[in-house]
Design a protein around this motif. Structure first.
Motif, PDB file in Angstrom:
ATOM      1  N   ASP A  18       0.675  -1.274  -0.031  1.00 42.28           N
ATOM      2  CA  ASP A  18      -0.125   0.011   0.049  1.00 42.28           C
ATOM      3  C   ASP A  18       0.977   1.196   0.065  1.00 42.28           C
ATOM      4  O   ASP A  18       0.156   2.399  -0.057  1.00 42.28           O
ATOM      5  N   TYR A  23       2.550   0.686  -4.980  1.00 39.44           N
ATOM      6  CA  TYR A  23       1.283   0.672  -5.762  1.00 39.44           C
ATOM      7  C   TYR A  23       1.377   1.562  -7.217  1.00 39.44           C
ATOM      8  O   TYR A  23       0.467   1.196  -7.866  1.00 39.44           O
ATOM      9  N   GLY A  28      -1.568  -2.177  -5.418  1.00 41.66           N
ATOM     10  CA  GLY A  28      -1.410  -2.859  -4.034  1.00 41.66           C
ATOM     11  C   GLY A  28      -2.575  -3.416  -3.710  1.00 41.66           C
ATOM     12  O   GLY A  28      -3.840  -3.312  -4.433  1.00 41.66           O
ATOM     13  N   VAL A  30      -4.395  -5.133   0.235  1.00 40.02           N
ATOM     14  CA  VAL A  30      -3.969  -5.010   1.525  1.00 40.02           C
ATOM     15  C   VAL A  30      -5.422  -5.691   2.258  1.00 40.02           C
ATOM     16  O   VAL A  30      -6.624  -5.182   1.769  1.00 40.02           O
ATOM     17  N   CYS A 130      -4.634  10.602   4.090  1.00 48.93           N
ATOM     18  CA  CYS A 130      -3.305  10.017   3.423  1.00 48.93           C
ATOM     19  C   CYS A 130      -2.779  11.307   2.962  1.00 48.93           C
ATOM     20  O   CYS A 130      -1.701  11.495   2.619  1.00 48.93           O
ATOM     21  N   GLY A 142       1.958   3.899   3.928  1.00 56.93           N
ATOM     22  CA  GLY A 142       1.051   3.611   2.774  1.00 56.93           C
ATOM     23  C   GLY A 142      -0.421   4.212   3.281  1.00 56.93           C
ATOM     24  O   GLY A 142      -0.471   4.809   4.237  1.00 56.93           O
ATOM     25  N   LYS A 143      -1.308   3.681   2.410  1.00 60.93           N
ATOM     26  CA  LYS A 143      -2.684   4.001   2.679  1.00 60.93           C
ATOM     27  C   LYS A 143      -3.474   3.147   3.819  1.00 60.93           C
ATOM     28  O   LYS A 143      -4.826   3.426   3.719  1.00 60.93           O
ATOM     29  N   GLN A 144      -3.123   2.118   4.072  1.00 62.24           N
ATOM     30  CA  GLN A 144      -3.967   1.094   4.763  1.00 62.24           C
ATOM     31  C   GLN A 144      -4.434   1.624   6.004  1.00 62.24           C
ATOM     32  O   GLN A 144      -5.633   1.635   6.418  1.00 62.24           O
ATOM     33  N   LEU A 157      -8.351  -3.641   0.620  1.00 64.28           N
ATOM     34  CA  LEU A 157      -8.208  -2.280  -0.085  1.00 64.28           C
ATOM     35  C   LEU A 157      -7.261  -2.819  -1.189  1.00 64.28           C
ATOM     36  O   LEU A 157      -6.081  -3.122  -1.412  1.00 64.28           O
ATOM     37  N   ILE A 159      -5.706  -0.868  -4.405  1.00 64.42           N
ATOM     38  CA  ILE A 159      -4.961   0.296  -4.945  1.00 64.42           C
ATOM     39  C   ILE A 159      -4.395   0.271  -6.294  1.00 64.42           C
ATOM     40  O   ILE A 159      -3.606  -0.650  -6.463  1.00 64.42           O
ATOM     41  N   VAL A 165      -8.402   4.014  -4.431  1.00 64.74           N
ATOM     42  CA  VAL A 165      -8.614   2.889  -3.617  1.00 64.74           C
ATOM     43  C   VAL A 165      -9.940   2.222  -3.782  1.00 64.74           C
ATOM     44  O   VAL A 165     -10.924   3.050  -3.577  1.00 64.74           O
ATOM     45  N   LYS A 221       1.651  -9.770  -2.041  1.00 64.11           N
ATOM     46  CA  LYS A 221       0.537  -9.016  -2.550  1.00 64.11           C
ATOM     47  C   LYS A 221      -0.444 -10.356  -3.050  1.00 64.11           C
ATOM     48  O   LYS A 221      -1.615 -10.649  -2.655  1.00 64.11           O
TER      49      LYS A 221
END
Length: 325
Positions: A18, A23, A28, A30, A130, A142-144, A157, A159, A165, A221
């Protein structure tokens, strides 16, 4: 007075994919789960024309630019927040691998929108969080954490390289959810101090096309996608075994992710009722999470090792306003 609550999280699969360094080129994936351990944010208008910011430290300033806490400063600056008192509390302290900075960020932004009496969609809330950490503060993350804090649940998620996302709750049978809440056990190993350096190393190696790092993230992944399929089929035994595989692969990413002490505790757990497990977060210390086939044996073994268990259930509400008056 505004009070918000945002959940902490446990990462289930695909962690590391993520990050934008990965990504943006490969996409990505997750899986994360919000838990009923929370970060609370309170905003309160005071008669003083100053910013009072209370967290593990206390700040009193007259200007936003003077606020030392980076997330508070950038969030207040983004919304041109008037002088106000902000207080944060958490069920579990920062630096333990449960995504506390993302939860803090999301909870603060949710509180700011409530204070301004403005609506914000959940997706927009996560994306703005984010933006604060990744774009404005240039953190190698990351964005998780931001997305799971905003949405809650047991959630995947996906991405795409543009950064968009796709948020999808896992279609997990109810008995499987109950099984996970019963048999996922979490033990505290100590505060993590190496997360930023581990993530910065991953970012740098990914950007220079390090073959070992890219192969590791590709395999992580794919394993995340396999874990999703197993959980949606209700195959918790396979999930536990894949947790073990996931940890072995993650540990190869950097020598700083684990330690002799962590590895020893992990081996004790595997010999005493744990099917598989992992260290949550970027690494170093924090919480060991296990899927147990024998809860009593695992709890007894970890207690003998001096590790404290933190019990939890899943949270399906995400960030929310508790008090608004």
């Amino acid at each position: 007075m505004i009070i918000t609550r945002s959940p902490l999280r446990i990462s289930i699969g695909g962690g590391g994919t993520d990050l934008p360094s990965y990504y943006s080129r490969f996409g990505g994936f997750v899986i994360s789960a919000a838990i009923d351990r929370y970060v609370y944010i309170a905003l309160h208008r005071t008669f003083q024309r100053r910013y009072l910011v209370k967290y593990s430290a206390l700040e009193t300033t007259e200007r936003i630019d003077e606020i030392r806490h980076p997330i508070v400063r950038e969030a207040f600056r983004l919304h041109d927040v008037e002088p106000i008192e902000m207080v944060s509390m958490a069920d579990i302290p920062a630096g333990t691998g449960l995504g506390s900075s993302g939860s803090f960020n999301v909870g603060l932004l949710r509180a700011i929108y409530a204070y301004k009496r403005e609506h914000v969609a959940t997706y927009a809330l996560a994306e703005e969080a984010c933006h604060v950490e990744i774009d404005l503060l240039k953190e190698p993350i990351g964005k998780q954490d931001q997305y799971i804090a905003a949405f809650g649940g047991l959630t995947s998620l996906e991405i795409d390289p543009s950064g968009t996302v796709r948020v999808s709750p896992l279609r997990v049978p109810t008995p499987t959810l109950h099984d996970l809440e019963d048999n996922l056990l979490m033990f505290f190993t100590g505060y993590s101090r190496s997360a930023s350096s581990v993530l910065a190393d991953q970012k740098e190696r990914t950007e220079r096309n390090d073959p070992a790092m890219l192969d590791n993230l590709h395999s992580i992944k794919e394993l995340g996608l396999t874990i999703k399929a197993a959980l949606e089929k209700g195959d918790v035994q396979a999930f536990g075994e894949m947790m073990h595989d996931h940890w072995l692969r993650k540990r190869k990413r950097s020598a700083a992710i684990s330690s002799e002490r962590i590895d020893a505790w992990y081996d004790v757990a595997r010999a005493n009722g744990a099917v598989g497990g992992k260290l949550i977060g970027a690494g170093g210390n924090g919480f060991l999470l296990f899927y147990a086939s024998d809860r009593a044996a695992l709890r007894a073994a970890m207690a003998k090792e001096g590790l404290e268990e933190v019990r939890f259930a899943l949270d399906f509400e995400g960030a929310k306003v508790l008090v608004h008056n």
